[in-house]
Design a protein around this motif. Structure first.
Motif, PDB file in Angstrom:
ATOM      1  N   SER A  98     -46.316  72.532 113.925  1.00 38.10           N
ATOM      2  CA  SER A  98     -47.596  73.252 113.909  1.00 38.10           C
ATOM      3  C   SER A  98     -47.611  74.373 112.879  1.00 38.10           C
ATOM      4  O   SER A  98     -48.690  74.784 112.416  1.00 38.10           O
ATOM      5  CB  SER A  98     -47.893  73.814 115.301  1.00 38.10           C
ATOM      6  OG  SER A  98     -47.024  74.888 115.611  1.00 38.10           O
ATOM      7  N   LEU A  99     -46.446  74.878 112.520  1.00 35.68           N
ATOM      8  CA  LEU A  99     -46.395  75.939 111.510  1.00 35.68           C
ATOM      9  C   LEU A  99     -46.850  75.434 110.143  1.00 35.68           C
ATOM     10  O   LEU A  99     -47.218  76.243 109.280  1.00 35.68           O
ATOM     11  CB  LEU A  99     -44.965  76.493 111.405  1.00 35.68           C
ATOM     12  CG  LEU A  99     -44.427  77.218 112.648  1.00 35.68           C
ATOM     13  CD1 LEU A  99     -42.971  77.610 112.437  1.00 35.68           C
ATOM     14  CD2 LEU A  99     -45.262  78.458 112.943  1.00 35.68           C
ATOM     15  N   LEU A 100     -46.812  74.113 109.949  1.00 34.60           N
ATOM     16  CA  LEU A 100     -47.240  73.538 108.674  1.00 34.60           C
ATOM     17  C   LEU A 100     -48.743  73.292 108.626  1.00 34.60           C
ATOM     18  O   LEU A 100     -49.279  72.918 107.579  1.00 34.60           O
ATOM     19  CB  LEU A 100     -46.487  72.228 108.429  1.00 34.60           C
ATOM     20  CG  LEU A 100     -44.955  72.310 108.442  1.00 34.60           C
ATOM     21  CD1 LEU A 100     -44.351  70.927 108.277  1.00 34.60           C
ATOM     22  CD2 LEU A 100     -44.477  73.255 107.340  1.00 34.60           C
TER      23      LEU A 100
ATOM     24  N   ARG B 106     -52.397  74.963 109.119  1.00 37.32           N
ATOM     25  CA  ARG B 106     -52.949  76.318 109.105  1.00 37.32           C
ATOM     26  C   ARG B 106     -53.645  76.665 110.410  1.00 37.32           C
ATOM     27  O   ARG B 106     -53.435  77.743 110.970  1.00 37.32           O
ATOM     28  CB  ARG B 106     -53.932  76.453 107.933  1.00 37.32           C
ATOM     29  CG  ARG B 106     -54.596  77.832 107.852  1.00 37.32           C
ATOM     30  CD  ARG B 106     -55.417  77.980 106.608  1.00 37.32           C
ATOM     31  NE  ARG B 106     -54.573  77.866 105.405  1.00 37.32           N
ATOM     32  CZ  ARG B 106     -55.050  77.965 104.175  1.00 37.32           C
ATOM     33  NH1 ARG B 106     -56.347  78.147 103.967  1.00 37.32           N
ATOM     34  NH2 ARG B 106     -54.240  77.855 103.139  1.00 37.32           N
TER      35      ARG B 106
ATOM     36  N   ARG C 174     -51.000  77.333 113.302  1.00 37.44           N
ATOM     37  CA  ARG C 174     -49.818  78.153 113.083  1.00 37.44           C
ATOM     38  C   ARG C 174     -49.597  79.177 114.192  1.00 37.44           C
ATOM     39  O   ARG C 174     -48.464  79.504 114.518  1.00 37.44           O
ATOM     40  CB  ARG C 174     -49.938  78.885 111.739  1.00 37.44           C
ATOM     41  CG  ARG C 174     -49.631  77.995 110.553  1.00 37.44           C
ATOM     42  CD  ARG C 174     -49.770  78.740 109.253  1.00 37.44           C
ATOM     43  NE  ARG C 174     -49.518  77.858 108.121  1.00 37.44           N
ATOM     44  CZ  ARG C 174     -49.720  78.200 106.854  1.00 37.44           C
ATOM     45  NH1 ARG C 174     -50.165  79.436 106.571  1.00 37.44           N
ATOM     46  NH2 ARG C 174     -49.486  77.346 105.877  1.00 37.44           N
TER      47      ARG C 174
END
Length: 314
Positions: free
Chosen positions: A31-33, A35, A38
């Protein structure tokens, strides 16, 4: 790491819980990838782990480590080492040893075959020797040289194997055969070198024809043990012979009988090198005549895995 119980249902449940948490953490990282995720991804993952998902008890897959945990016995679990261990026991034993009931020289209740070499070495010298139901005056094992302690361990393991065999007529868990010095086709070798083949060990007056429980057509390696080379020479047809002076005593110990009762006995070792069946040479002592045949069949069809007793190895 201790994966010996990994097939038990409650252990599998802990592994599944760990896998689910691993997937949640992986999802948070992915999920950090993205936007829009994040912030939400890590927060949701944290809430799931903290308040909803059960945390696995990974301690069930571990065992305590000691300074000697990764040590391996230097003796090779040989017949000679077992006999030396018996001599050490007799030299230091209290008057309580070898009594019919509650014999402190029989460590079967302590699961000595389930303990890795190094852990057993440490436990004997630091715990059992000080506060356990030791066959010696407390503190005696700590005074033994390293090799003497390994020899004592070999005897205690052989003795525990003999107790199991005496009670049930076979070995319900993986037990190593005492190693032997052999002559095979005129060459010197050791019993352990035959691993990969099913071995039938005949002793004394036992004839190959007496191993009738062995199914026909199975490739076997026959080893004959006699007390002296002159008695063995030319009398028995076998692939290998031995007159190892300590073997007679060592195999009587792992069978749980007196050396005088060993004459005529037959042992079967599976292809992975574990003792699986034995039959006394005294026909009158047979309580389950079909048990030997059953154990031979299992030894051939279902050899124990190489790591069936944890990290104990030689």
């Amino acid at each position: 790491p201790d994966l010996r119980r990994i097939d038990e249902p409650f252990i599998r449940l802990e592994i599944e819980r760990a896998a689910i948490i691993g997937l949640v953490v992986l999802g948070a990282l992915i999920s950090l990838l993205i936007r829009r995720l994040r912030l939400a991804g890590p927060v949701v993952a944290g809430l799931l782990i903290a308040f909803w998902l059960p945390w696995p008890n990974l301690r069930l897959l571990m065992q305590p480590a000691y300074p000697t945990s990764y040590q391996v016995s230097e003796t090779g679990y040989s017949s000679g080492s077992i006999v030396q261990g018996l001599a050490i026991l007799r030299r230091h034993c209290t008057s309580a040893c070898f009594r019919p009931n509650d014999d402190p020289s029989d460590l079967t209740p302590y699961g000595v075959w389930r303990r890795p070499d190094g852990d057993l070495f440490w436990w004997l010298g630091t715990t059992f020797d000080r506060i356990g139901h030791s066959p010696f005056p407390h503190g005696t094992i700590a005074t033994l040289a390293s090799r003497e302690r390994w020899q004592l361990i070999d005897y205690l393991r052989a003795r525990a194997a003999g107790t199991m065999a005496k009670r049930t007529g076979h070995w319900p868990s993986a037990v190593l055969p005492p190693d032997l010095q052999l002559r095979c086709d005129g060459r010197a070798t050791e019993l352990r070198a035959l691993r990969g083949q099913v071995v039938v060990l005949t002793i004394g007056r036992s004839e190959l024809s007496e191993a009738g429980a062995v199914p026909a057509g199975i490739p076997l390696r026959y080893v004959h043990l006699n007390r002296d080379s002159e008695a063995a020479a030319g009398r028995f047809r076998s692939d290998c012979t031995t007159d190892d002076p300590d073997a007679w005593t060592a195999y009587a110990i792992v069978a749980g009988i007196e050396p005088e009762q060993l004459d005529g006995a037959i042992f079967v070792i599976d292809a992975n090198g574990w003792l699986r069946a034995w039959r006394s040479g005294d026909a009158a002592s047979e309580t389950r005549p079909d048990l030997f045949a059953q154990q031979v069949k299992l030894a051939i069809e279902q050899p124990f895995a190489a790591d069936d007793i944890g990290s104990h190895r030689h």
